[in-house]
Design a protein around this motif. Structure first.
Motif, short mmCIF file in Angstrom:
data_model
loop_
_atom_site.label_atom_id
_atom_site.label_comp_id
_atom_site.label_asym_id
_atom_site.label_seq_id
_atom_site.Cartn_x
_atom_site.Cartn_y
_atom_site.Cartn_z
N GLY A 1 -12.51 -23.74 -42.62
CA GLY A 1 -13.26 -24.99 -42.65
C GLY A 1 -13.84 -25.37 -41.30
O GLY A 1 -14.43 -26.46 -41.16
N VAL A 2 -13.67 -24.49 -40.31
CA VAL A 2 -14.24 -24.75 -38.97
C VAL A 2 -14.93 -23.49 -38.46
O VAL A 2 -14.64 -22.39 -38.89
CB VAL A 2 -13.16 -25.20 -37.97
N LYS A 3 -15.83 -23.69 -37.48
CA LYS A 3 -16.53 -22.55 -36.87
C LYS A 3 -15.61 -21.84 -35.88
O LYS A 3 -14.65 -22.45 -35.38
CB LYS A 3 -17.79 -23.06 -36.16
N GLN B 1 -14.54 -23.58 -32.84
CA GLN B 1 -13.67 -24.75 -33.02
C GLN B 1 -12.21 -24.38 -33.33
O GLN B 1 -11.39 -25.27 -33.52
CB GLN B 1 -14.21 -25.62 -34.16
N LEU C 1 -13.13 -32.59 -36.87
CA LEU C 1 -14.02 -31.66 -36.16
C LEU C 1 -15.41 -31.63 -36.78
O LEU C 1 -16.40 -31.36 -36.10
CB LEU C 1 -13.39 -30.26 -36.12
N ASP C 2 -15.48 -31.86 -38.09
CA ASP C 2 -16.80 -31.98 -38.73
C ASP C 2 -17.60 -33.11 -38.08
O ASP C 2 -18.81 -33.02 -37.89
CB ASP C 2 -16.64 -32.30 -40.23
N GLU C 3 -16.87 -34.18 -37.74
CA GLU C 3 -17.54 -35.37 -37.21
C GLU C 3 -17.74 -35.31 -35.70
O GLU C 3 -18.78 -35.69 -35.18
CB GLU C 3 -16.72 -36.62 -37.58
N LYS D 1 -9.94 -30.61 -39.92
CA LYS D 1 -11.29 -30.20 -40.31
C LYS D 1 -12.23 -31.40 -40.37
O LYS D 1 -13.36 -31.37 -39.86
CB LYS D 1 -11.25 -29.50 -41.67
N LYS D 2 -11.75 -32.47 -40.97
CA LYS D 2 -12.57 -33.68 -41.11
C LYS D 2 -12.97 -34.24 -39.74
O LYS D 2 -14.12 -34.61 -39.50
CB LYS D 2 -11.79 -34.72 -41.92
N GLU E 1 -16.86 -32.39 -33.48
CA GLU E 1 -17.05 -31.06 -32.88
C GLU E 1 -15.81 -30.51 -32.17
O GLU E 1 -15.42 -29.39 -32.38
CB GLU E 1 -18.22 -31.01 -31.89
N LEU F 1 -15.70 -19.99 -41.33
CA LEU F 1 -15.92 -21.37 -41.76
C LEU F 1 -15.38 -21.58 -43.18
O LEU F 1 -14.76 -22.60 -43.48
CB LEU F 1 -17.42 -21.70 -41.70
N LYS G 1 -6.52 -30.30 -43.29
CA LYS G 1 -7.63 -31.09 -43.85
C LYS G 1 -8.09 -32.17 -42.88
O LYS G 1 -9.29 -32.38 -42.67
CB LYS G 1 -7.20 -31.74 -45.17
#
Length: 879
Positions: free
Chosen positions: A166-168, A171, A201-203, A198-199, A205, A162, A195
């Motif tokens: 920036g991702v699991k 992901q 996928l943060d929102e 990541k943004k 998944e 992560l 970037k």
């Protein structure tokens, strides 16, 4: 839990090739990849501790991904011939060395690795994947699978993945589906970078959720890019999805890590490619194995057995003792186990709190305490006993034994210039390679996670080798140095423990307030510097500062190197009169260093402690001269001079009802010079309490004023450190001839000093060492010294006697003073020639008299020792 290491082989080979491109043998054959691979194999057992190992290979020809997308990996340029010619040799090496390798037609190494991970998902096997490939990060699972980068030497779990991308891990496919991967020709969504991915996928998944909720994406451009790239997104996810249903038979049996040294099976290849350095290591290892120290490591899980051994010992038995813990900070570390050794045949490990799935029942903490009490009734040997004693005190509330010896201190006395850690010492004294901590404990874990059998081998060896050290030093250490150890140095361990336990209080509110003032001053200084330079630049970048000073402002500079101009303090002080900005930059650096090095870290430490106290670690064997050193934090290095020093030090305060007392030896190194040189003028000056610098000024210049006294002071102290006339001319900014004349005039007046210096140099060259006041030795290799080293050794031989003898004296005084210390009278700091105490207010006056008397009369010299004392509530108010 067993460990299986699986290697993404071709990816690894390619990186080796490009890292070591250009390596060839004398016949002109490319050898870089073969060399890198052979050295990797050499480090396998130590760097990748493993029970099983598999090399996963890509199959020849197309894979099922080529059917999904004909463009897959089609952008790659053909590999160079010298790379292709080394691959079959490396694969041949894998087979000859007895390692398991797997390839599967139509599939890539990634699919083999994924299938192996799935095969063992419900088994008690941990899998470490060695790769640089992003795709494989999707396999990471805490406690089951990690990625190890052979380039960065970092191991990645879910949290590290992560942090890196920036991702699991779950992901990673979606991440690559969005931003693509040029190395494999995976298209991704055009216009979406890392970037942006990541943004999203943060929102949302995953990409399925993204495309189901496109209307919720507020950025119109992003929404449009996603719509246009939808087909490529899902195609990319397919391409990065790993096939995990390949079936293997008897995998673990075939993958067992080979016994012995695998490289011995490919010696012909190593010789052909002239890997001489590696061949030499293998030869040396073979010789070392013949000399392997032989002892039995016993794991004790039965309390009856433990007490049977300890109760059978004679009262006079010597016991080597060592602790294993969860960390290095003795205030926080928990004991995991302890080892002991009573003979050269066997050693024992007693596990207490190992913690992993399937761990056996261990010895209870209450029984451990009783066992350690029994051990402490004997003569205890340890290597860095301060640490072990603090661990035992903090975990069991047991005080150190009455009789003990520390082999780290004996090693330091034996030769204070060499490393005294256990691993280096064992190699130096016995040509014995000990097990290394970093090869036993996985990154991110501690000793509690180590399997009992491995832990036993490591810990028992520590106790065993400590006993070997002790027996060696009993036989080989100078008897006088053994006496120094017994009479002073071993006792000193408890004094250091006491100082570390006492700590010093920080007024956090005062420091926070001061930090705000510093922040404002740093900002103002920055603006002043930018105005003076008519430019804005990074003040913390030596390169940018150098460019501004020496290229833009055209100030005189030293030689420019590859990294730019030097802008260290010495350089800037030489040009301080050339431009007003130089002084401002020095002020900025002083303040910025004070803020970042001493304010921020120390306030964090104080806020962690309920009494707002800061606790330093003191190193008894940290210097060759014998002075104590300090670390974590270094309280000996707190700025003593400069415009901000007093304000900063005033943030250190005594506890309520107590005061700080400072007792400082006055000019102790000059007094050592008077004692050893027996110079009459110097002895008389001290006998009559004359101002030695004023007297020196009169002798050299015929007059004493502020300027001449200052020069005399520079000469007096400079000569102790072996200063020559060139250094004096630089320090005083005068012509070298003038500096030379000052030093000549000095020696004309203090004739015995020059004779003494010459005598020390001659004797040091003859003996190869110098001796301090009490007989500690420091060695110098004059025989093999180059001219520059020779001059350095001559300077250091003089300084080591004077500074080393001063260190002897304050240490002797501390041992004597410690007999009278308690909760009302505490020693909190030693800063070279100064001791700082925290003493109850009503006891201060008598305490100063008593301690001054001890310090001034601890040794009988040809010159009297003198101390100065101060009492204050704040450290900054101590003169």
């Amino acid at each position: 839990m067993k460990t299986l290491t699986i290697i993404d082989t071709f990816g690894f080979f390619f990186r080796l090739f490009y890292a070591l491109k250009g390596f060839k043998n004398s016949q002109g054959q490319a050898s870089g990849m073969i060399s890198g691979f052979a050295n990797f194999i050499y480090s396998l057992k130590n760097e990748y501790q493993s029970d099983y190992i598999i090399f996963a290979l890509d199959s020849k020809g197309k894979t099922f991904r080529s059917d999904i997308d004909p463009n897959y990996k089609q952008n790659r340029t053909p590999p160079p011939p010298e790379l292709l010619e080394q691959i079959p040799i490396c694969i041949d090496m894998i087979e000859k060395m007895g390692f398991m390798n797997i390839s599967w037609e139509g599939y890539e190494a990634d699919d083999i690795i994924a299938s192996v991970v799935k095969t063992f998902k419900d088994e008690d096997v941990f899998i470490r994947i060695i790769t640089q490939d992003k795709d494989l990060y999707q396999l990471i699972k805490n406690g089951k699978t990690s990625i190890y980068s052979p380039i960065s030497k970092n191991e990645y779990n879910e949290e590290a993945c992560l942090e890196k991308y920036g991702v699991k891990p779950c992901q990673i496919r979606d991440f690559l589906a969005l931003c693509g991967d040029t190395s494999d020709n995976i298209p991704g969504v055009k216009g979406i970078g890392a970037k942006g991915a990541k943004k999203l996928l943060d929102e949302f998944e995953n990409i399925e959720n993204i495309y189901e909720n496109l209307t919720l994406i507020r950025n119109e451009r992003t929404r449009s890019l996603l719509l246009e790239g939808k087909e490529n997104a899902f195609l990319s996810k397919k391409l990065t999805s790993l096939y995990e249903d390949l079936k293997f038979e008897n995998l673990l049996e075939k993958a067992i890590f080979p016994e012995g040294e695998p490289l011995l099976n490919v010696l012909e290849i190593l010789k052909h490619y002239e890997l001489n350095s590696l061949l030499k290591k293998l030869h040396n290892n073979s010789e070392n194995n013949d000399k392997k120290l032989d002892f039995k490591a016993n794991l004790i899980l039965d309390e009856n057995k433990l007490f049977e051994i300890l109760n059978s010992l004679d009262r006079e038995s010597i016991i080597a003792f060592d602790t294993e813990t969860t960390g290095l900070d003795t205030k926080e570390a928990k004991i995991v186990g302890f080892s002991f050794c009573i003979s050269e045949n066997e050693a024992f490990y007693v596990p207490l709190t190992h913690n992993y799935l399937g761990v056996k029942e261990q010895i209870s903490l209450s029984s451990a305490k009783k066992a350690i009490e029994l051990i402490f009734n004997h003569f205890v040997i340890g290597h860095n006993l301060k640490y072990d004693f603090q661990i035992i005190k903090n975990n069991f509330a047991l005080n150190p034994p009455k009789n003990y010896a520390d082999t780290m201190i004996l090693a330091w006395l034996f030769n204070p210039s060499l490393k005294v850690n256990m691993d280096d010492l064992a190699l130096r004294l016995f040509d014995y390679e000990t097990l290394h901590f970093e090869n036993i404990v996985k990154k991110g874990e501690n000793f509690a996670n180590v399997e009992l059998e491995k832990a036993c081998e490591y810990a028992a060896e520590d106790a065993y080798i400590t006993l070997k050290f002790y027996l060696y030093f009993l036989k080989n250490l100078d008897p006088n140095l053994l006496e120094i150890a017994k009479n002073y140095e071993f006792n000193f361990i408890k004094i250091i423990m006491m100082m570390e336990e006492n700590g010093i209080k920080l007024d956090t509110q005062a420091l926070e307030s001061l930090m705000k003032k510093f922040e404002s001053e740093i900002k103002n200084l920055s603006e002043e510097i930018y105005t003076l330079c008519q430019d804005k630049f990074n003040l913390n970048s030596p390169k940018q500062v150098g460019d501004i000073l020496f290229e833009k402002l055209k100030l005189p500079s030293g030689k420019k190197t590859k990294t730019g101009y030097s802008t260290d303090e010495k350089v800037l002080n030489e040009i301080i009169d050339q431009h007003p900005v130089v002084a401002k930059i020095l002020d900025y650096r002083e303040l910025a260093k004070l803020y970042s090095t001493y304010c921020e870290p120390l306030i964090k430490l104080a806020l962690k402690d309920q009494n707002s106290r800061i606790y330093s670690s003191f190193l008894q064997t940290g210097t060759a001269t014998g002075r104590l050193s300090s670390k974590d934090p270094n309280l000996q290095n707190i700025p003593a001079h400069g415009q901000y020093a007093k304000d900063y030090k005033s943030c250190f305060i005594s506890q309520d009802g107590f005061s700080f007392i400072s007792l400082d030896y006055s000019q102790i190194e000059l007094r050592m010079l008077a004692h050893f040189s027996e110079d009459e003028k110097l002895l008389n000056a001290f006998e009559n309490n004359e101002d030695i610098h004023a007297k020196t000024a009169l002798m050299i210049f015929g007059e004493n004023n502020y300027q001449t006294r200052s020069i005399a002071k520079s000469i007096n102290f400079g000569l102790i450190y072996g200063m020559g006339y060139k250094t004096l001319s630089k320090n005083l900014k005068i012509e070298t001839n003038l500096a030379k004349s000052y030093i000549e005039k000095y020696f004309e007046n203090f004739t015995s000093i020059k004779n003494y210096f010459e005598k020390v140099k001659k004797k040091a060259k003859q003996n190869g060492f110098i001796e301090t006041l009490i007989g500690r030795k420091r060695y110098f290799d004059f025989e093999n010294a180059k001219p520059m080293q020779l001059a350095m050794y001559e300077r250091e031989s003089i300084n080591s006697i004077l500074q080393g003898s001063a260190a002897d004296i304050i240490k002797l005084a501390m041992v004597e003073i410690a007999k009278d210390l308690d909760g009302d009278k505490k020693l909190i700091l030693q800063i070279h020639d100064e001791l700082i105490f925290e003493v109850k207010d009503n006891l201060c006056e008598n305490f100063v008299k008593k301690v001054s008397d001890i310090m001034e009369n601890i040794v009988k010299l040809k010159v009297k020792l003198q101390t100065s004392s101060n009492i204050a509530k704040k450290w900054g108010d101590l003169k």
